[in-house]
Scaffold this motif. Sequence first.
Motif, PDB file in Angstrom:
ATOM      1  N   VAL A   1       0.850  -1.180   0.000  1.00  0.00           N
ATOM      2  CA  VAL A   1       0.000   0.000   0.000  1.00  0.00           C
ATOM      3  C   VAL A   1       0.891   1.238   0.000  1.00  0.00           C
ATOM      4  O   VAL A   1       1.962   1.233   0.605  1.00  0.00           O
ATOM      5  N   GLN A   2       0.455   2.266  -0.709  1.00  0.00           N
ATOM      6  CA  GLN A   2       1.161   3.549  -0.712  1.00  0.00           C
ATOM      7  C   GLN A   2       0.300   4.574   0.006  1.00  0.00           C
ATOM      8  O   GLN A   2      -0.915   4.581  -0.135  1.00  0.00           O
ATOM      9  N   LEU A   3       0.953   5.407   0.783  1.00  0.00           N
ATOM     10  CA  LEU A   3       0.266   6.446   1.541  1.00  0.00           C
ATOM     11  C   LEU A   3       0.701   7.815   1.036  1.00  0.00           C
ATOM     12  O   LEU A   3       1.880   8.018   0.730  1.00  0.00           O
ATOM     13  N   GLN A   4      -0.247   8.736   0.982  1.00  0.00           N
ATOM     14  CA  GLN A   4       0.055  10.089   0.546  1.00  0.00           C
ATOM     15  C   GLN A   4      -0.610  11.076   1.484  1.00  0.00           C
ATOM     16  O   GLN A   4      -1.837  11.119   1.583  1.00  0.00           O
ATOM     17  N   ALA A   5       0.207  11.867   2.160  1.00  0.00           N
ATOM     18  CA  ALA A   5      -0.308  12.883   3.072  1.00  0.00           C
ATOM     19  C   ALA A   5      -0.438  14.213   2.348  1.00  0.00           C
ATOM     20  O   ALA A   5       0.365  14.541   1.474  1.00  0.00           O
ATOM     21  N   SER A   6      -1.450  14.971   2.733  1.00  0.00           N
ATOM     22  CA  SER A   6      -1.653  16.296   2.162  1.00  0.00           C
ATOM     23  C   SER A   6      -2.415  17.156   3.156  1.00  0.00           C
ATOM     24  O   SER A   6      -2.880  16.661   4.188  1.00  0.00           O
ATOM     25  N   GLY A   7      -2.528  18.440   2.841  1.00  0.00           N
ATOM     26  CA  GLY A   7      -3.328  19.332   3.663  1.00  0.00           C
ATOM     27  C   GLY A   7      -2.537  20.305   4.499  1.00  0.00           C
ATOM     28  O   GLY A   7      -3.117  21.146   5.191  1.00  0.00           O
ATOM     29  N   GLY A   8      -1.226  20.204   4.466  1.00  0.00           N
ATOM     30  CA  GLY A   8      -0.420  21.142   5.220  1.00  0.00           C
ATOM     31  C   GLY A   8      -0.509  22.539   4.653  1.00  0.00           C
ATOM     32  O   GLY A   8      -1.034  22.765   3.568  1.00  0.00           O
ATOM     33  N   GLY A   9      -0.003  23.491   5.417  1.00  0.00           N
ATOM     34  CA  GLY A   9      -0.034  24.870   4.964  1.00  0.00           C
ATOM     35  C   GLY A   9       0.448  25.818   6.023  1.00  0.00           C
ATOM     36  O   GLY A   9       1.019  25.407   7.042  1.00  0.00           O
ATOM     37  N   LEU A  10       0.190  27.089   5.787  1.00  0.00           N
ATOM     38  CA  LEU A  10       0.594  28.167   6.689  1.00  0.00           C
ATOM     39  C   LEU A  10      -0.640  28.622   7.464  1.00  0.00           C
ATOM     40  O   LEU A  10      -1.687  28.928   6.866  1.00  0.00           O
ATOM     41  N   VAL A  11      -0.536  28.636   8.788  1.00  0.00           N
ATOM     42  CA  VAL A  11      -1.685  28.999   9.606  1.00  0.00           C
ATOM     43  C   VAL A  11      -1.223  29.823  10.796  1.00  0.00           C
ATOM     44  O   VAL A  11      -0.119  29.612  11.323  1.00  0.00           O
ATOM     45  N   GLN A  12      -2.043  30.732  11.209  1.00  0.00           N
ATOM     46  CA  GLN A  12      -1.733  31.539  12.383  1.00  0.00           C
ATOM     47  C   GLN A  12      -1.972  30.722  13.644  1.00  0.00           C
ATOM     48  O   GLN A  12      -2.852  29.846  13.682  1.00  0.00           O
ATOM     49  N   ALA A  13      -1.199  30.996  14.674  1.00  0.00           N
ATOM     50  CA  ALA A  13      -1.393  30.328  15.964  1.00  0.00           C
ATOM     51  C   ALA A  13      -2.845  30.472  16.400  1.00  0.00           C
ATOM     52  O   ALA A  13      -3.432  31.558  16.288  1.00  0.00           O
ATOM     53  N   GLY A  14      -3.404  29.379  16.882  1.00  0.00           N
ATOM     54  CA  GLY A  14      -4.807  29.349  17.256  1.00  0.00           C
ATOM     55  C   GLY A  14      -5.715  28.852  16.154  1.00  0.00           C
ATOM     56  O   GLY A  14      -6.892  28.559  16.395  1.00  0.00           O
ATOM     57  N   GLY A  15      -5.173  28.738  14.966  1.00  0.00           N
ATOM     58  CA  GLY A  15      -5.949  28.293  13.829  1.00  0.00           C
ATOM     59  C   GLY A  15      -6.010  26.782  13.717  1.00  0.00           C
ATOM     60  O   GLY A  15      -5.525  26.051  14.596  1.00  0.00           O
ATOM     61  N   SER A  16      -6.607  26.323  12.618  1.00  0.00           N
ATOM     62  CA  SER A  16      -6.840  24.895  12.404  1.00  0.00           C
ATOM     63  C   SER A  16      -6.410  24.474  11.009  1.00  0.00           C
ATOM     64  O   SER A  16      -6.403  25.279  10.073  1.00  0.00           O
ATOM     65  N   LEU A  17      -6.064  23.211  10.909  1.00  0.00           N
ATOM     66  CA  LEU A  17      -5.791  22.569   9.625  1.00  0.00           C
ATOM     67  C   LEU A  17      -6.296  21.136   9.698  1.00  0.00           C
ATOM     68  O   LEU A  17      -6.332  20.547  10.791  1.00  0.00           O
ATOM     69  N   ARG A  18      -6.654  20.577   8.557  1.00  0.00           N
ATOM     70  CA  ARG A  18      -6.992  19.154   8.492  1.00  0.00           C
ATOM     71  C   ARG A  18      -6.069  18.481   7.485  1.00  0.00           C
ATOM     72  O   ARG A  18      -6.065  18.858   6.303  1.00  0.00           O
ATOM     73  N   LEU A  19      -5.339  17.507   7.962  1.00  0.00           N
ATOM     74  CA  LEU A  19      -4.471  16.723   7.097  1.00  0.00           C
ATOM     75  C   LEU A  19      -5.202  15.462   6.652  1.00  0.00           C
ATOM     76  O   LEU A  19      -6.032  14.922   7.390  1.00  0.00           O
ATOM     77  N   SER A  20      -4.860  14.999   5.463  1.00  0.00           N
ATOM     78  CA  SER A  20      -5.431  13.764   4.939  1.00  0.00           C
ATOM     79  C   SER A  20      -4.308  12.807   4.573  1.00  0.00           C
ATOM     80  O   SER A  20      -3.233  13.235   4.124  1.00  0.00           O
ATOM     81  N   CYS A  21      -4.569  11.536   4.759  1.00  0.00           N
ATOM     82  CA  CYS A  21      -3.635  10.479   4.358  1.00  0.00           C
ATOM     83  C   CYS A  21      -4.438   9.495   3.514  1.00  0.00           C
ATOM     84  O   CYS A  21      -5.279   8.774   4.053  1.00  0.00           O
ATOM     85  N   VAL A  22      -4.180   9.516   2.221  1.00  0.00           N
ATOM     86  CA  VAL A  22      -4.928   8.672   1.296  1.00  0.00           C
ATOM     87  C   VAL A  22      -4.083   7.466   0.915  1.00  0.00           C
ATOM     88  O   VAL A  22      -2.893   7.605   0.588  1.00  0.00           O
ATOM     89  N   ALA A  23      -4.699   6.306   0.956  1.00  0.00           N
ATOM     90  CA  ALA A  23      -4.011   5.073   0.587  1.00  0.00           C
ATOM     91  C   ALA A  23      -4.355   4.679  -0.835  1.00  0.00           C
ATOM     92  O   ALA A  23      -5.479   4.888  -1.301  1.00  0.00           O
ATOM     93  N   SER A  24      -3.377   4.083  -1.501  1.00  0.00           N
ATOM     94  CA  SER A  24      -3.597   3.514  -2.826  1.00  0.00           C
ATOM     95  C   SER A  24      -2.885   2.174  -2.900  1.00  0.00           C
ATOM     96  O   SER A  24      -1.939   1.927  -2.154  1.00  0.00           O
ATOM     97  N   GLY A  25      -3.376   1.310  -3.758  1.00  0.00           N
ATOM     98  CA  GLY A  25      -2.753   0.001  -3.889  1.00  0.00           C
ATOM     99  C   GLY A  25      -3.133  -0.962  -2.794  1.00  0.00           C
ATOM    100  O   GLY A  25      -2.538  -2.039  -2.692  1.00  0.00           O
TER     101      GLY A  25
END
Length: 131
Positions: A1-25
Amino acid sequence: VQLQASGGGLVQAGGSLRLSCVASGGAISNYYTGWFRQAPGEEREFITAVSWSGGSTYYVDSVRGRFTISRDNAKNTVYLQMNNLKPDDAAVYYCAAPQENDPLGAFLRGMGLPTYGMEYWGKGTLVTVYS
């Protein structure tokens, strides 16, 4: 199986982000899956993991109460919701999965081991937090 993470970025302290890890294979439902992070000049650290069905989760103290790991096996994806981000959370985030009979144990005892005890790694996604 291969994993691919995404969703990172630049955010101000106190903010939010959602990361995703999608599998293939392969089906991500076959794997206990977790997230690691690595800040510049620091060792990679395990932060959270989720069981195959999503019914059991584990968090290290530094993220408990702010981060939530979840999964949607129908979408072959594991998520990391990060709230109330702090500058100390800035790092490259990686998703990973072991292939062991004791997968949570693999996460917990993997520090210092080759590949941190993980069989599968996704490429990292960068999270930058500014104050």
